[in-house]
Design a protein around this motif. Sequence first.
Motif, PDB file in Angstrom:
ATOM      1  N   LEU A 224      -2.596  -2.392   3.079  1.00 52.28           N
ATOM      2  CA  LEU A 224      -2.628  -1.991   1.675  1.00 52.28           C
ATOM      3  C   LEU A 224      -2.923  -3.184   0.775  1.00 52.28           C
ATOM      4  CD1 LEU A 224      -2.126  -0.102  -0.725  1.00 52.28           C
ATOM      5  CD2 LEU A 224       0.324  -0.508  -0.438  1.00 52.28           C
TER       6      LEU A 224
ATOM      7  N   SER B 225      -2.156   5.025   2.390  1.00 54.17           N
ATOM      8  CA  SER B 225      -2.200   3.698   1.782  1.00 54.17           C
ATOM      9  C   SER B 225      -3.246   3.625   0.678  1.00 54.17           C
ATOM     10  CB  SER B 225      -2.507   2.641   2.857  1.00 54.17           C
ATOM     11  OG  SER B 225      -1.464   2.565   3.809  1.00 54.17           O
TER      12      SER B 225
ATOM     13  N   PRO C 256       2.945   4.123   1.729  1.00 58.30           N
ATOM     14  CA  PRO C 256       2.310   3.708   2.984  1.00 58.30           C
ATOM     15  C   PRO C 256       3.044   4.175   4.239  1.00 58.30           C
ATOM     16  CG  PRO C 256       2.294   1.893   1.420  1.00 58.30           C
ATOM     17  CD  PRO C 256       3.158   2.969   0.822  1.00 58.30           C
TER      18      PRO C 256
END
Length: 396
Positions: free
Chosen positions: A198, A330, A63
């Motif tokens: 996420l 993500s 991410p």
Amino acid sequence: MSGIRTARMLLATVCAVAVSTIYAAQPMLAHIGRDVGIATSEWGWVIAAGQVGYLIGLIGLVPLGDVIDRRRLIALHLVLCAAGTLVTASATGAAVLVAGLAATGLFAVVVQTAVAFAADLSAPAERGRSLGVVTSGVVVGILGARVVAGILTDLWGWRAVYLALAAMLVALAVAVLTRLPAEARMSRRTYGAVIGSLVRMFAVPFFVSRGVIAFFLFASFGTLWSGLALPLEAGPWHLDATQVGLFGIAGLAGALGAARAGWWADNGRASRVTGAALVVLALSWIAAGQATWSIWLVIIGVIFLDFAVQAVHVSNQSLLTEAFPERTSSAIGGYMVFYSLGSVLGATATTAVYAAAGWAGCAVLGASFALCGLLTWALSRPMAERPAKLDALPAT
């Protein structure tokens, strides 16, 4: 256009080398286990160590690609992955070996950052093809590593494989910094906000359905490649590491499937390709399961299995980057959590099933995973055929 092609090929190479650090151990498993002193029943954990590290990296590191310059992030992770391979190469006991493999897997998630970067560098109409090319690099790494690792193991031992990988990772880090464009991040999202985003993806049915398909897909894939060396090294074949590694050449046909699947995805066929490929995956186990008496049937099974796996994988990633255009790192990182869990299941379950039921039992296991993926696709098909852009989901 030439700049995009250069970026694609460099990112594909990054993927090939980085993913090799995880899968190179498979044809060398017996050599590593005996050298380091690990019981045969626990060899599966040598493979699983890298996958566990990979899983942690997918959640905690990938991410970051939605927050900071991915060119620098890729270079840093390549160097840290090289450090992990050096620890692995120096291991004289199980604890250091597992720690080195886990660290290597942790930073090998640079693969997913590279995939997301390739998607964002491409025009929307060519995104699927870019994903196909870069994912082909992943296939070359996963399967080519078996060939090269087997040869190097017989020539200079298994440690030479990890030393060679370390050198290539450092060289690629330099190439990435000098050849890829820098990113100017306009978003002011923090790392915490991206991690929260996420986590919320796991409540989105479309995202979860793609992930569950990936879980079963790579459990089936892991069943083949974590266990195939076992019947091939046993009677009547008694193949050595180099000969077992050469089976990776048959699997490289999957790379062609990956590239073509990207073209199909750009033409709106991703969902249909997924369903057809899962059928092929299940049927491929009929041939791959004959390792105790026919090498040629195994080769046929390997070709079709890897073609099917990569066709589904590229199609899934294409659908996800379409649905989450502002959060590609993500989305792909979260999706690959399912991949990693499936790979761990395949690696650990296969050795246990082989001990209890032989390679025939492993073939039933791999085909069962494929059928579970097909059932998931059938139940979630309406969502996949109309993937909405989901970046507008509320942040809280």
